[in-house]
Design a protein around this motif. Structure first.
Motif, PDB file in Angstrom:
ATOM      1  N   ALA A  13       8.645 -10.916  -2.543  1.00 17.72           N
ATOM      2  CA  ALA A  13       7.630 -10.642  -1.528  1.00 17.72           C
ATOM      3  C   ALA A  13       7.511 -11.844  -0.591  1.00 17.72           C
ATOM      4  O   ALA A  13       7.524 -12.989  -1.027  1.00 17.72           O
ATOM      5  N   GLN A  35      -3.825   0.007  -2.411  1.00 12.76           N
ATOM      6  CA  GLN A  35      -2.488   0.427  -2.848  1.00 12.76           C
ATOM      7  C   GLN A  35      -1.788  -0.653  -3.675  1.00 12.76           C
ATOM      8  O   GLN A  35      -0.649  -0.479  -4.081  1.00 12.76           O
ATOM      9  N   ILE A  37      -1.099  -3.761  -2.561  1.00 11.93           N
ATOM     10  CA  ILE A  37      -0.292  -4.631  -1.698  1.00 11.93           C
ATOM     11  C   ILE A  37      -1.163  -5.787  -1.240  1.00 11.93           C
ATOM     12  O   ILE A  37      -2.284  -5.579  -0.749  1.00 11.93           O
ATOM     13  N   ALA A  70       4.832  -8.784   1.303  1.00 14.63           N
ATOM     14  CA  ALA A  70       5.492  -7.539   0.918  1.00 14.63           C
ATOM     15  C   ALA A  70       6.947  -7.749   0.553  1.00 14.63           C
ATOM     16  O   ALA A  70       7.624  -8.590   1.134  1.00 14.63           O
ATOM     17  N   ASP A  74       7.641  -2.514  -0.599  1.00 17.77           N
ATOM     18  CA  ASP A  74       6.309  -2.373  -0.016  1.00 17.77           C
ATOM     19  C   ASP A  74       6.327  -2.119   1.488  1.00 17.77           C
ATOM     20  O   ASP A  74       5.366  -1.560   2.033  1.00 17.77           O
ATOM     21  N   LYS A  77       5.595   1.417   2.571  1.00 17.82           N
ATOM     22  CA  LYS A  77       4.179   1.765   2.431  1.00 17.82           C
ATOM     23  C   LYS A  77       3.357   1.152   3.566  1.00 17.82           C
ATOM     24  O   LYS A  77       2.468   1.803   4.104  1.00 17.82           O
TER      25      LYS A  77
END
Length: 175
Positions: A13, A35, A37, A70, A74, A77
């Motif tokens: 990430a 979510q 994140i 992220a 991710d 999303k």
């Protein structure tokens, strides 16, 4: 699927900058956190005055921008979240922000309630500005020249001129 797309690795990430619809920063931040994140919407507290009342509100430090840590998984999303327009890119790759830069933003928003984001392009010769960080903290000056990301300021009270690197100090229009 490739291990690396658009400069973002599959499993690692990284902080990226998300461009949002106007006034959607806090909603998107909340949605992404729900979510799972990691997102960060830097907020500053300011006082808004109406004809009948004064109210203290939190508003985004960067209008229409949000930071998201992220992975490649991710990103899909994030992009499909309501209110997200796109990732900020440079040469087709998402702009990656370091953990240290995120910490600097957190430090500025936590410690300087009067800090504002001032676009270098919006500064003009003759504008009065105040340095909000560094060795010349709270010193006011007048913009004499804008040189890319550097500003030549005349500081009358010290009888000198200084070059300020805009990426190392926070500037706000002096009132």
């Amino acid at each position: 699927m490739k291990d690396k797309i658009l400069g973002i690795t599959k499993n690692t990430a990284q902080w990226v900058v998300v461009y949002t619809r106007s006034n959607f920063e806090k909603r998107i931040d909340k949605n992404l956190k729900e979510q799972g994140i990691l997102s960060y919407c830097p907020l500053i507290t300011c006082r808004n005055q109406w004809a009948d009342r004064v109210k203290t509100v939190e508003k985004p430090f960067f209008s229409s921008y949000l930071f998201v840590k992220a992975s490649l998984f991710d990103i899909t999303k994030v992009r499909s979240s309501p209110g997200v327009i796109n990732l900020i890119t440079n040469n087709g790759k998402p702009v990656v922000i370091t953990d240290q830069e995120i910490e600097q933003i957190k430090l500025i928003t936590r410690n300087y309630s009067d800090a504002q984001v001032v676009s270098i392009g919006s500064l003009s010769i003759g504008d009065k500005v105040k340095i909000n960080d560094g060795a010349l903290f709270n010193v006011e000056g007048i913009v004499n020249k804008v040189m890319g990301t550097k500003i030549l300021m005349i500081i009358e009270q010290l009888g000198c001129a200084v070059v300020v690197k805009a990426n190392q100090v926070a500037l706000s229009v002096a009132s």
